[in-house]
Motif scaffolding. Structure first.
Motif, short mmCIF file in Angstrom:
data_model
loop_
_atom_site.label_atom_id
_atom_site.label_comp_id
_atom_site.label_asym_id
_atom_site.label_seq_id
_atom_site.Cartn_x
_atom_site.Cartn_y
_atom_site.Cartn_z
N ILE A 154 70.25 26.24 20.94
CA ILE A 154 69.09 25.59 20.35
C ILE A 154 68.72 24.35 21.14
N ILE A 155 67.44 24.17 21.35
CA ILE A 155 66.94 22.98 22.04
C ILE A 155 67.35 21.74 21.25
N GLY A 156 67.89 20.75 21.95
CA GLY A 156 68.28 19.49 21.31
C GLY A 156 69.61 19.51 20.59
N ASP A 157 70.38 20.59 20.72
CA ASP A 157 71.66 20.67 20.02
C ASP A 157 72.72 19.88 20.78
N PRO A 158 73.18 18.75 20.23
CA PRO A 158 74.12 17.90 20.97
C PRO A 158 75.52 18.48 21.07
N LEU A 159 75.86 19.45 20.22
CA LEU A 159 77.21 20.02 20.25
C LEU A 159 77.32 21.29 21.08
N TYR A 160 76.29 22.12 21.05
CA TYR A 160 76.42 23.45 21.64
C TYR A 160 75.45 23.71 22.80
N ASN A 161 74.61 22.75 23.11
CA ASN A 161 73.70 22.88 24.24
C ASN A 161 74.05 21.80 25.27
N PRO A 162 74.72 22.17 26.35
CA PRO A 162 75.16 21.16 27.33
C PRO A 162 74.01 20.46 28.03
N LEU A 212 67.28 18.33 17.09
CA LEU A 212 67.77 19.69 16.99
C LEU A 212 66.65 20.56 16.44
N ALA A 213 66.22 21.55 17.20
CA ALA A 213 65.07 22.38 16.83
C ALA A 213 65.51 23.51 15.91
#
Length: 287
Positions: free
Chosen positions: A244-252, A260-261
């Motif tokens: 997901i765009i903007g995911d601080p945990l799973y999008n490096p 988080l979108a």
């Protein structure tokens, strides 16, 4: 607290005591007090607890404050509560980004539970969390307004009769129109905040995905949960290389300050007491 319930047409004929146990999920202690105090009326008349209830019968139940002691909730800001649906038993709100569902420490007063408590204070009611949304996820969030309806809503959730629809914007071109992600989830070994796909020891998790649009660099998805595991959508999408765009945990590659979108855009359920079909949409949507 007084509660009036009509026996639904699809409920089998059964004694009062079984209805209170099987349909209303009332604890044994509460059922005992209702019986000894004669605090159950059927169509306005007190009846023995072996009396058979028929579809369409009306029950009036009277509870004392001692039956359901209220947990103390610090009051937040009622102005932050945007109501999507409300009746005597249920409240659905549109949760903003950046607000937690409930406190993790007694002194917290800036979560949705605190804000809803402030909103309901004038009604002399207290909120109860039915399900949660991550802090950075926005959208439709369901609360019970009394402790009697809480376990019933919890059962509807467990039986997959509360339908939650999410929107997500993800990295990359998701070309397949519809598919299901079926991948069990477990805890991350080294980071308590995170979950991972764990085929051996994880809990079953299924997410239904429909692609609404796609470009070479981004896709918009509608998602429905068949299960409700922590971070389910976020981990599932990251596991297929479309975080997901903007995911601080799973999008490096998430950018600092980017939201988080992920948005809980709709919620559907049948009211357990009135059998009303409830549908809400949490606007504005992501796309």
């Amino acid at each position: 607290m007084e509660l009036t319930v009509q026996v639904a047409a699809n409920v089998p004929v059964q004694p009062i005591t079984e209805y209170l146990q099987n349909e209303l999920l009332l604890p044994r202690k509460v059922r005992h007090f209702l019986r000894t105090r004669r605090n159950v009326l059927v169509n306005g008349v007190s009846q023995p607890f072996h009396t058979l209830l028929q579809p369409g019968d009306t029950l009036q139940l009277t509870f004392l404050a001692s039956d359901y002691p209220e947990a103390h909730i610090l009051l937040g800001n009622a102005a932050l509560v945007h109501v999507l649906y409300e009746d005597r038993d249920i409240l659905i709100v549109n949760k903003p980004v950046g607000i937690k569902t409930h406190p993790n420490a007694p002194q917290e007063n800036e979560t949705m539970l605190n804000h809803v408590a402030a909103y309901l204070a004038g009604q002399q009611q207290a909120p109860y969390v039915v399900h949660r949304l991550d802090q950075e996820t926005s959208g439709a969030l369901l609360f019970a307004k009394n402790p009697v309806v809480l376990p019933i809503l919890g059962r509807l959730l467990a039986e997959k009769k509360v339908y939650r629809t999410y929107q997500a914007q993800v990295v990359g071109n998701v070309a397949k129109k519809e598919f299901v992600i079926d991948a069990p989830l477990g805890r991350h070994r080294h980071d308590r905040r995170k979950r991972v796909v764990d085929e051996k020891n994880g809990q079953s998790a299924r997410t239904h995905v429909t692609v609404c649009y796609h470009t070479p660099h981004e896709s918009g998805l509608m998602l429905q949960l068949e299960t409700g595991r922590t971070h389910q959508i976020r981990v599932h999408l990251a596991s297929i290389q479309h975080p997901i765009i903007g995911d601080p945990l799973y999008n490096p590659h998430a950018k600092s300050g980017e939201r988080l979108a992920l948005h809980a855009v709709a919620l559907d359920l049948t009211h357990p007491f009135t059998q009303e079909k409830i549908h809400v949409e949490a606007l504005p949507s992501l796309f």
